[in-house]
Write a protein that holds these residues in place. Structure first.
Motif, short mmCIF file in Angstrom:
data_model
loop_
_atom_site.label_atom_id
_atom_site.label_comp_id
_atom_site.label_asym_id
_atom_site.label_seq_id
_atom_site.Cartn_x
_atom_site.Cartn_y
_atom_site.Cartn_z
N MET A 8 -21.96 13.34 0.46
CA MET A 8 -21.06 14.18 1.25
C MET A 8 -20.32 13.37 2.33
O MET A 8 -19.11 13.41 2.40
N CYS A 9 -21.07 12.64 3.15
CA CYS A 9 -20.45 11.94 4.29
C CYS A 9 -20.44 10.43 4.12
O CYS A 9 -19.88 9.72 4.93
N GLU A 10 -21.09 9.92 3.08
CA GLU A 10 -21.14 8.50 2.71
C GLU A 10 -21.81 7.63 3.77
O GLU A 10 -21.56 6.44 3.85
N MET A 11 -22.67 8.22 4.58
CA MET A 11 -23.43 7.46 5.57
C MET A 11 -24.72 6.97 4.92
O MET A 11 -25.19 7.53 3.93
N ASN A 12 -25.33 5.91 5.50
CA ASN A 12 -26.54 5.33 4.93
C ASN A 12 -27.81 5.78 5.63
O ASN A 12 -28.89 5.27 5.34
N ASP A 13 -27.72 6.70 6.59
CA ASP A 13 -28.90 7.22 7.30
C ASP A 13 -29.56 8.30 6.43
O ASP A 13 -29.31 9.49 6.60
N VAL A 14 -30.41 7.87 5.49
CA VAL A 14 -30.97 8.78 4.48
C VAL A 14 -32.49 8.76 4.56
O VAL A 14 -33.11 7.70 4.63
N LEU A 15 -33.08 9.97 4.57
CA LEU A 15 -34.53 10.10 4.50
C LEU A 15 -34.95 10.19 3.05
O LEU A 15 -34.31 10.89 2.25
#
Length: 113
Positions: A8-15
């Motif tokens: 969705m937002c293409e950020m790498n802060d993923v749990l």
């Protein structure tokens, strides 16, 4: 192995949960199976009644639509020239009443000849 990016937002802060991923930035969750590289399926565009649309089909309006930036209105039943399916917010590119416009598929029905 690096963490996947949020679709969705293409950020790498993923749990990383047991069966899914969760983005810490936007909160979007998606299953781990979807993270595998799968070939994208061909997009299917359907009209307001569920009929599948293809390039070259003719469609008709199902409700009056006022055109932005003008006083023109596309009336119910107005038929198009053959349509072209495009990517983006408006799935259909066509001409109606001599005006080239982009339409969402939810405002048209397929004309069967």
């Amino acid at each position: 192995m690096s963490q996947p990016a949020c679709p969705m937002c293409e950020m790498n802060d993923v749990l990383d949960h047991a069966d899914r991923y969760e983005c810490m930035t936007c909160g979007h969750e998606w299953p781990k199976e979807a993270a595998a590289d799968e070939p994208d399926a061909e997009r299917v565009v359907k009209d307001a009644y569920g009929a599948v649309l293809a390039d070259g089909d003719i469609v008709a309006m199902i409700k009056d639509l006022k055109l932005k930036g003008s006083n023109d209105v596309l009336k119910v039943g107005t038929k198009s020239k053959p349509i072209r399916l495009v990517d983006g917010d408006h799935e259909i590119s066509c001409k109606m009443d001599g005006i080239a416009i982009g339409l969402k598929a939810c405002f048209v029905k397929k004309v069967v000849s």
